[in-house]
Each structure stands twice: as C-alpha cells, then as structure tokens.
Design an enzyme around this catalytic site. Structure first.
Site, PDB file in Angstrom:
ATOM      1  N   GLY A   7      20.431  -9.890  -4.120  1.00  0.00           N
ATOM      2  CA  GLY A   7      21.818 -10.278  -4.345  1.00  0.00           C
ATOM      3  C   GLY A   7      22.013 -10.435  -5.838  1.00  0.00           C
ATOM      4  N   THR A  77      22.333 -12.961  -1.164  1.00  0.00           N
ATOM      5  CA  THR A  77      23.354 -11.987  -0.762  1.00  0.00           C
ATOM      6  C   THR A  77      24.514 -12.747  -0.123  1.00  0.00           C
ATOM      7  OG1 THR A  77      22.362 -11.587   1.409  1.00  0.00           O
ATOM      8  CG2 THR A  77      21.584 -10.199  -0.389  1.00  0.00           C
ATOM      9  N   GLU A 130      18.402 -25.761  -0.526  1.00  0.00           N
ATOM     10  CA  GLU A 130      19.253 -26.722  -1.240  1.00  0.00           C
ATOM     11  C   GLU A 130      20.568 -26.098  -1.724  1.00  0.00           C
ATOM     12  OE1 GLU A 130      20.662 -29.717  -2.166  1.00  0.00           O
ATOM     13  OE2 GLU A 130      18.634 -30.414  -2.582  1.00  0.00           O
ATOM     14  N   VAL A 133      24.152 -25.966   0.287  1.00  0.00           N
ATOM     15  CA  VAL A 133      25.039 -27.113   0.494  1.00  0.00           C
ATOM     16  C   VAL A 133      25.343 -27.795  -0.831  1.00  0.00           C
ATOM     17  CG1 VAL A 133      25.315 -29.341   1.645  1.00  0.00           C
ATOM     18  CG2 VAL A 133      24.071 -27.505   2.797  1.00  0.00           C
ATOM     19  N   GLY A 187      41.757 -18.225 -10.808  1.00  0.00           N
ATOM     20  CA  GLY A 187      40.431 -17.802 -10.377  1.00  0.00           C
ATOM     21  C   GLY A 187      39.691 -18.865  -9.585  1.00  0.00           C
ATOM     22  N   GLU A 190      39.792 -17.266  -4.248  1.00  0.00           N
ATOM     23  CA  GLU A 190      39.588 -15.825  -4.208  1.00  0.00           C
ATOM     24  C   GLU A 190      40.847 -15.127  -3.706  1.00  0.00           C
ATOM     25  OE1 GLU A 190      35.944 -14.921  -2.111  1.00  0.00           O
ATOM     26  OE2 GLU A 190      35.157 -16.833  -2.819  1.00  0.00           O
ATOM     27  N   ASP A 201      34.128 -22.343   5.385  1.00  0.00           N
ATOM     28  CA  ASP A 201      33.074 -22.497   4.380  1.00  0.00           C
ATOM     29  C   ASP A 201      32.500 -23.913   4.408  1.00  0.00           C
ATOM     30  OD1 ASP A 201      31.667 -21.693   1.769  1.00  0.00           O
ATOM     31  OD2 ASP A 201      32.818 -23.446   1.163  1.00  0.00           O
ATOM     32  N   LYS A 205      28.518 -25.501   5.781  1.00  0.00           N
ATOM     33  CA  LYS A 205      27.660 -26.449   5.070  1.00  0.00           C
ATOM     34  C   LYS A 205      27.363 -27.677   5.931  1.00  0.00           C
ATOM     35  CE  LYS A 205      29.556 -24.660   0.801  1.00  0.00           C
ATOM     36  NZ  LYS A 205      30.684 -24.767  -0.143  1.00  0.00           N
ATOM     37  N   GLY A 297      29.656 -22.089  -8.224  1.00  0.00           N
ATOM     38  CA  GLY A 297      29.481 -21.521  -9.559  1.00  0.00           C
ATOM     39  C   GLY A 297      28.085 -20.941  -9.689  1.00  0.00           C
TER      40      GLY A 297
END
Lengths: 319, 207
Positions: A7, A77, A130, A133, A187, A190, A201, A205, A297
């Site tokens: 990825g 990925t 790790e 999440v 930004g 998305e 999403d 988590k 990020g």
C-alpha cells in the site's frame, strides 16, 4: 526489522519514509500495480517521489514482495468490507510464512478477526493493529497495558470528518450540506464522504475494539450504526441551550457496538472539536482514561504502525 | 451531566399518562425532621386554565393541616392535555399527608405526583423529523407512558416552518436506574415514527 510495506497511499508512504528514524529498513514498497524491492533496502525517497509524481512505486511486480526476505509485513492497502480482500490474503501469506504482520488496514481485524487470530496461532509471527484505531492515539496498547479483562467499555469520537462537520455546524449555525461542502473544499472530507458521515468508518474501529475486549466475535454487521446526515443545525442549537452538543460517538463493550449521534456536555471531555479524535477507556479498577489526538493522517498513522513494529518480538529465523 | 438528581416526588397510584407503577408507598425518611415532626412534600397538580382554579386547589391543603411553602405555577408549560402544571411545596406531619392528597382528590383536583417516590435521573433527548406533522403531543404522551418518564420541558425549533423538518429537545425525569429502558422505548417510538433520536451518552464520566 526489515519491513515490506503493502500500500503506497498516505500511510504506506509515510511508514516507508519514517522507518529509518525508528531504526528499521524498508525492503519492499508496493502499490496495487508495481513494487520497489531490494533485500538490502530500497531507496525510499526515489520510490516515494515516483509515486507522488503519478507513476508506480517501482518496476518490480507486487508479487515479488512476498518472495523477498522481510520480518514484518505492513498492510496499508485500503480498507475493504466483507471478505476484507485483498488485505486478508496478504496477511494470510505473511503469517503462513511465519512473518509478523502490522495492519493499518481495518478490514481484516474488523471483519475477520477470529480467522486472523486462528492464523496467528499457527504462525511464528504475530499480528498487531494499533494504527487501525484512532491514528496516532495509543488506544490498543493502552488497553493491552490495562489488560482487556480490566476494561469494561471504550467510548469516543473516532471519525475526524464527522466531528469536523458537527463542530462547524454548531459554531456557525450552518446546515449539514453546507458544512460538508466546506469540508470537501478544505480536504477534510473526501469526494465521497459516505463512510465517514454514515458512521461506517467509526463503526469499524469500535468493532475492532469490541473484538479486543471480547477476544473476537464481532464484525461490522453486529454493530448498530447511525450517521450524522439527518442531524440539522437546529438540533445542535437546541443541544447548546442545555449546555450540550452533538457528537458522533461510538461505544464498544463485550456486549456490542453502537455508533450514532449523541448528546454530550459541551465542555465535556468527549466534545473534542475539529478533526480531533478522543477515546475514553472505562476500566474496572481505575476509573476512566482519556486519550485524545490526531486520528488520521499519513505520518500520524505511520507512527502507530512503527510503534507496533517496535513492540514485536524477534523472529527466530531458521532460514 | 445528564444524571443530576431531581427531587420530585409523586404518588405511584396516580396517573401521569401511564407513569411508573414501581413499588413505593413505603416511606423512607430522607428529609430532616423538625421538632414537631413536620416534613416537606412536593405535590404536582394539573389545573384547568380557569379563574379561581388555583385557589380551589389550595384550600384542601390548609383544611387538612398542611402549611403552604411555595407555589410554582408553570403557566408557559401546558401539558399535552391542555392543563397547567402547578407544583406546590408544603409541609405537614407525615401522618396528615395522605389526608391532604385525599382532600385534593375529593375536591376534584388532578394530582399527578405526590408522595415519596423520587425521580432519580433527568435526561434530555433531541428528536428530529416531521415532529409537528407527526402529532407532537401524541409523541410526548407516548414517551411518558412507554418510557415511564415525565416530560419536564420541551423546546422546539422549526426553522423552515412546521411542515418541514423540526427539532425538539425534551427534558425528562426518569426513575433511578431506568434510563436505558426509557431510551430504548424512545428509540423504538422514533423508528416507528421515522424520527431521528439523538440520545444522551450515559455511562462513564461523560454522561
């Protein structure tokens, strides 16, 4: 450790770039169509610039990654739902070859946790995740330190996009569509923000957290999920009259997973603003722990990946 | 933080639109007693909005040995049945309190809360959807009956008119330990009526 990074998105590239600072060597970096592979270490900067310039990361076939000698497969990925492929297949190949796996991809641990643990049990390698999440926030390692048995629940904000939108709606008195468009311009959101705003999403988590607490048994379909699309600005105004605000809050316990817009005290710990994330770990003997930080990020998430690499035991190699 | 105790009392035998039937009636001595054994009580009444009603409602209290402490007349807060809630604080010897309540009932006053049962929790929920078109007063009375709750107040905004999406914040008093049950009832009412329910986060130190 020798890292093979699958990825080459923000997270994969950042892992490759920062690996040297953490004392590790990158022997492979692959995107979906090409790879840079070198058993003595790839020239990371070249590969990253090629990718950022719009080319593939290298000239090798991605298949060659698995043929080179590496200690840790970093799976970064894109997250996929359901069968979690191709990520799950990558993880399987690494574990079957007795290599370690560090995941940034949520799919395998959210959707196929029990199978993954079974593969790990048969392997000399270990799996850590790790980075799946809360980005840079040490959530799973904190639970590991407390021991999962001593943790009764985990709650919090684990989607920065949704949190940004709710924060702006409350601060500016604007409606959802308006703020979403602004978030896209900045930004923060998305072009297709569906999984962020519909709660998927965050739910992935919290499913991972529930799997850690209960030692498996959960996938996305077990979660009760509501998004923020139906929360109008007026609802946030009413909440504010009462000293509260609305946040997209997830909760994971051994009994289940729930994600939805919830009323929280306006100045309370969970009402973080902007894209910030927070988790509250409720423990049996020590009250609540709060940990807040950047939940997404490239470099942020890469630090979680590399911290995991540092926690891995040495592999006993016989080759 | 969602769980502030509210010191309201009500009689489990009286109807508040299907309120809690939980065991009570056993009196627990929580208030300080004065020398004469007088205790303070709060009684919630619903009055018809007509001249003289308040005076008529208060007479049986004095007639039965009660001493009025304060009267809170919630004029702006009409109940779904169109009545005005009135909260009366009074003191009397514990053995006279039943007579006070009986006296009020015999005078035809609608007593909705009296006695020793305390609401332990207060929570707020925000409802979003076609609230007005969707019979708001029915929604509120069903929250009261289905969730064993008393609606303390309601704040409604309909920025685009009552025919479009509006939001309401409802503050509820709920028996101790029954918040989850109440929220579950509100959730199912919400899905039946197509309303988005924004619940408070209970538990932990954040609620």
């Amino acid at each position: 450790m020798k890292l093979a990074v699958l990825g080459a998105g923000d997270v994969g590239r950042s892992v490759a770039t920062l690996a040297g600072d953490y004392g590790h060597e990158v022997v492979a970096l692959a995107d979906s169509s090409s790879a840079a592979v070198d058993p003595d270490g790839i020239p990371v900067d070249d590969a990253v610039s090629r990718k950022e310039g719009g080319d593939g990361v290298g000239t090798a076939d991605p298949e060659e990654v698995f043929e080179t000698e590496y200690d840790v497969l970093v799976e970064a990925t894109p997250t996929t739902l359901g069968d979690a492929e191709p990520g799950f297949g990558h993880v399987t190949r690494a574990l079957e070859a007795d290599r370690h796996v560090v995941l940034a991809n949520k799919g395998p641990v959210a959707e196929r946790y029990d199978e993954l643990r079974a593969l790990e049990a048969e392997s000399a390698g270990s799996v850590r995740f790790e980075a799946t999440v809360g980005g840079a926030i040490p959530v799973l390692s904190t639970i590991e330190d407390c021991t999962p048995q001593a943790v009764t629940a985990v709650r919090g904000v684990l989607n920065g996009t949704a949190n940004f939108i709710l924060t702006r709606m409350a601060a500016e008195g604007l409606d959802y569509e308006h703020v979403l468009a602004e978030a896209q311009d900045l930004g923060v959101a998305e072009a297709d923000p569906t999984f962020d705003v519909d709660g998927t999403d965050a739910a992935l988590k919290f499913v991972i957290l529930a799997n850690v607490l209960a030692d498996g048994g959960f996938s996305l379909e077990d979660a009760t999920v509501e998004g923020i699309e139906d929360v109008p600005g007026s609802a946030l105004e009413l909440a504010a009259e009462d000293g509260r605000t609305i946040r997209l809050i997830g909760e994971a316990t051994r009994d289940g997973v729930r994600v939805g817009p919830r009323l929280v005290p306006e100045n309370g710990a969970l009402a973080v603003t902007g894209t910030r994330n927070i988790v509250q770990i409720e423990t049996r003997h020590a009250g609540s722990l709060h940990s807040s930080g950047r939940g997404a990020g490239g470099p942020e998430t890469a630090t979680a990946v590399l911290s995991d690499v540092g926690r891995l035991p040495d592999l006993e190699r016989d080759d | 933080m969602g769980n502030e105790p509210v010191d309201r009392e009500r009689d489990p035998e009286t109807d508040i639109g299907g309120g809690s039937e939980s065991e009570s009636g056993t009196e627990t001595e929580t208030e300080t007693e004065t020398d004469g054994g007088v205790r303070a009580y709060t009684v919630r009444l619903e009055l018809v909005d007509e001249p003289g009603e308040l005076l008529r409602a208060l007479a049986p209290i004095a007639d039965n040995g009660g001493n009025l402490l304060s009267i809170h007349h919630e004029r702006g807060n009409i109940t779904p049945r169109g009545h005005i809630p009135v909260e009366v604080d009074l003191e009397c010897p514990p053995d006279r309190f039943d007579d006070v309540v009986t006296g009020l009932r015999e005078a035809g006053v609608n007593v909705i809360q009296a006695g020793e049962e305390h609401y332990g929790e207060e929570i707020s929920v925000v409802l979003v959807g076609d609230l007005v078109e969707n019979d708001l007063s029915d929604t509120l009375s069903r929250i009261e009956s289905g969730a064993n709750a008393a609606v303390l107040d309601l704040s409604l905004t309909a920025p685009e008119g009552t025919e479009s999406v509006s939001s309401a914040r409802v503050r509820l008093a709920i028996d101790s330990g029954r918040s989850n049950e109440a929220l579950e009832a509100i959730r199912s009412l919400g899905s039946e009526k197509g309303l988005t329910v924004v619940e408070p986060l209970l538990g932990g130190e954040s609620a």
